[in-house]
Motif scaffolding. Structure first.
Motif, PDB file in Angstrom:
ATOM      1  N   GLY A 375      57.284  23.429  29.512  1.00  0.00           N
ATOM      2  CA  GLY A 375      55.885  23.605  29.178  1.00  0.00           C
ATOM      3  C   GLY A 375      55.015  23.796  30.403  1.00  0.00           C
ATOM      4  N   PRO A 376      53.714  24.015  30.200  1.00  0.00           N
ATOM      5  CA  PRO A 376      52.810  24.224  31.339  1.00  0.00           C
ATOM      6  C   PRO A 376      52.695  23.003  32.236  1.00  0.00           C
ATOM      7  CG  PRO A 376      51.810  24.948  29.267  1.00  0.00           C
ATOM      8  CD  PRO A 376      53.039  24.204  28.909  1.00  0.00           C
ATOM      9  N   ASN A 377      52.844  21.792  31.684  1.00  0.00           N
ATOM     10  CA  ASN A 377      52.727  20.555  32.460  1.00  0.00           C
ATOM     11  C   ASN A 377      53.950  19.684  32.213  1.00  0.00           C
ATOM     12  OD1 ASN A 377      49.784  21.061  30.921  1.00  0.00           O
ATOM     13  ND2 ASN A 377      49.716  21.056  33.169  1.00  0.00           N
ATOM     14  N   PRO A 378      55.126  20.070  32.735  1.00  0.00           N
ATOM     15  CA  PRO A 378      56.354  19.339  32.408  1.00  0.00           C
ATOM     16  C   PRO A 378      56.333  17.915  32.952  1.00  0.00           C
ATOM     17  CG  PRO A 378      56.743  20.892  34.196  1.00  0.00           C
ATOM     18  CD  PRO A 378      55.359  21.164  33.688  1.00  0.00           C
ATOM     19  N   GLN A 379      57.111  17.074  32.295  1.00  0.00           N
ATOM     20  CA  GLN A 379      57.260  15.684  32.711  1.00  0.00           C
ATOM     21  C   GLN A 379      58.030  15.622  34.028  1.00  0.00           C
ATOM     22  OE1 GLN A 379      58.768  13.259  29.545  1.00  0.00           O
ATOM     23  NE2 GLN A 379      59.078  11.442  30.843  1.00  0.00           N
ATOM     24  N   LEU A 380      57.696  14.643  34.870  1.00  0.00           N
ATOM     25  CA  LEU A 380      58.306  14.524  36.194  1.00  0.00           C
ATOM     26  C   LEU A 380      59.418  13.480  36.167  1.00  0.00           C
ATOM     27  CD1 LEU A 380      58.229  15.202  39.285  1.00  0.00           C
ATOM     28  CD2 LEU A 380      56.700  13.224  39.517  1.00  0.00           C
TER      29      LEU A 380
END
Length: 534
Positions: A375-380
């Protein structure tokens, strides 16, 4: 000697029953065939020692008297009195001498006295006072109770059957205690927890708090669980606050995580279940060092679904048999209201298997885990050494965006890295361990050290990779160093030995790891942590 039955489990056809009883003080399991066809030799229980003294007759020996040796009968005044065919009229004869013929107990004392060694207690003029009952404050009782709360009025109908009454919900405290722990990012943590439930266990209220200065800097949680059905429902409201430094900007940030969470747990059977969750949460960042700087806030929805299967066999410090499996799908469609949209989808998988030999003393444990976020803001995801790492070492702090305070997930155990050495939206991890006993007990000698019990050893191999940084989305297992030699890049490997023990009730781990760069083993690393193995 076998005595007592603590637990009973009956087969579906009623032909077998498994019972737990004490054999020489050790819990043991026995199998009874056709339990309903067994008949007792006598349907009359032997009178107890107290009953024999009251009846002044001994039709047959009481169980306690039959099992006692002759020496024990003489030493114990209760058993000695019960040994007489006609018990004495007064209380216990206190010594081994026979009663005197002058109306005394052999010591020149009245028979209404008891002697234990040099101590004599005279009960001739003793009156048991009712002051405690009179001083006790009256308690309000329902109108259908009589003076005896265990004998309510109109408890049975004209046919002698108990009258049904509506169940009244009444919460009582189950536990109130404080807990302490250690987190590798935030250090020592503590919390006070309280739990309340009703008599049937259908409703549960749980509260936890760690008050610090004011509500903005404190942790608190209130949850309610509805448990009478197959699906367990829980609704919770929470707030978590942490202070974290930014060494580059030389300032201090306060991070706050708060929200409302609704979850449901649906068991498929004793070993499998589905967990569903839906949270509406907010994350806030405030610059404590510069109050003129406006705070930053993110809000988002976070649904999740998890499948869990656990058929592992527990051991002292870790499982010794069976396997475990967990699959989770989660993400965020955004906040749906206002502000910056945070969107991602994350898939996690974790599989573990255990096998043992030597009556469970020696065991092998294997684990394979992986995760991917899109996604645009992937989990780290970031490397983190071992869980609850006390002598921790940071490469950097694993917060790049405000939401990383909530969603940044450590990859561990990976005993070849420091905290945040590797980071990205993808990871893979393999762990293998051989666990074995070392010392049953290490008692203090000339040095005043604490005794250590159940020291266990482990030999381990860790191999893992975290990749997908914005600058390089590809997985690079190898690279060329400054001398042109091929060494490991995103892939990290380490092997070593460890020690496990319990000190003051806490499980401690001591690990010595040797990282492998693809060509040779590097300098040894020492990991000191609190917690249990996977």
């Amino acid at each position: 000697m076998v005595m007592g039955i603590q637990q009973v489990s009956l087969s579906a056809d009623g032909h077998r029953a498994a019972v737990v009883s004490l054999r020489d003080g050790v819990p043991s399991i026995y199998l009874i065939k056709n339990p309903f066809e067994r008949r007792l030799v006598s349907d009359t229980l032997a009178p107890t020692v107290w009953a024999q003294r009251r009846l002044r007759q001994v039709p047959r020996l009481a169980p306690a008297l039959a099992l006692a040796s002759e020496a024990l009968r003489q030493r114990n005044p209760f058993l000695r009195d019960a040994s007489y065919t006609t018990p004495p009229a007064g209380p216990l004869l206190a010594a081994s001498e026979p009663a005197g013929s002058n109306g005394t107990n052999g010591h020149g004392e009245a028979p209404d006295s008891t002697r234990y060694g040099t101590l004599r207690v005279d009960f001739r003029n003793y009156v048991f006072s009712s002051a405690f009952d009179e001083a006790r404050p009256p308690r309000a009782t329902p109108s259908y109770y009589s003076s005896d709360p265990f004998a309510p009025k109109d408890n049975v109908d004209e046919n002698g059957r108990y009258r049904p009454r509506r169940y009244r919900l009444y919460f009582t405290p189950d536990l109130v205690y404080g807990a302490a722990g250690y987190d590798m990012l935030y250090g020592v943590q503590s919390v006070t927890q309280m739990m309340f439930s009703d008599m049937l266990g259908n409703h549960r209220i749980w509260a936890a708090t760690n008050l610090l200065v004011d509500l903005r800097n404190s942790d608190y949680l209130i949850a309610y669980s509805y448990l009478p059905r197959r699906t367990d429902w829980t609704v919770a409201v929470y707030h978590v606050a942490r202070l974290l430094p930014d060494y580059a900007l030389r300032t201090l940030y306060r991070y706050r995580h708060y929200g409302l969470n609704l979850s449901a747990s649906y068991p498929l059977n004793k070993f499998e279940r589905f967990d569903f969750g839906l949270a509406y949460m907010g994350v806030n960042q405030t610059d404590i060092g510069n109050l003129a700087r406006p705070p930053v806030t993110r809000t988002l929805f976070y649904p999740s679904i998890t499948y869990t299967r656990d058929v592992s066999v527990p051991g002292l410090l870790a499982p010794i048999g069976g396997h475990r499996l967990a699959l989770q799908l989660s993400g965020s469609p955004g906040n749906l209201l206002y502000g910056r949209q945070i969107r991602f989808v994350t898939l996690l998988a974790d599989a573990r298997t255990y096998t043992s030999f030597g009556r469970g003393l020696y065991s092998f444990a294997f684990r394979l885990a992986g995760g991917a976020s899109f996604g645009p803001n992937p989990q780290l995801f970031y490397s983190a050494g071992v869980e609850n790492w006390i002598n921790r070492r940071f490469d950097s702090f694993p917060i790049e965006d405000l939401t990383d305070f909530v969603f940044a997930t450590p990859v561990l155990p990976l005993r070849a890295t420091d905290i945040n050495t590797l980071k990205g939206p993808y990871f893979g991890l393999f762990n293998a361990e051989f666990r074995f006993p070392l010392v049953a007990a290490l008692l203090p000698g000339p040095l005043p050290i604490l005794p250590l019990y159940n020291l266990q050893g482990t030999a381990f191999l860790d191999a893992g990779a975290v990749w997908g940084s914005p600058s390089n989305r590809r997985l690079n297992l190898f690279r060329r160093d400054e001398h042109g030699r091929q060494v490991l890049d995103d892939l990290r490997v380490a092997g070593g030995l460890g020690l496990r023990t319990i000190i003051l009730g806490f499980p401690f781990r001591f690990d010595f790891a040797w990282p492998f760069d693809g060509r040779r083993f590097l300098h040894r690393r020492f990991y000191f942590s609190v917690g249990l193995d996977f």
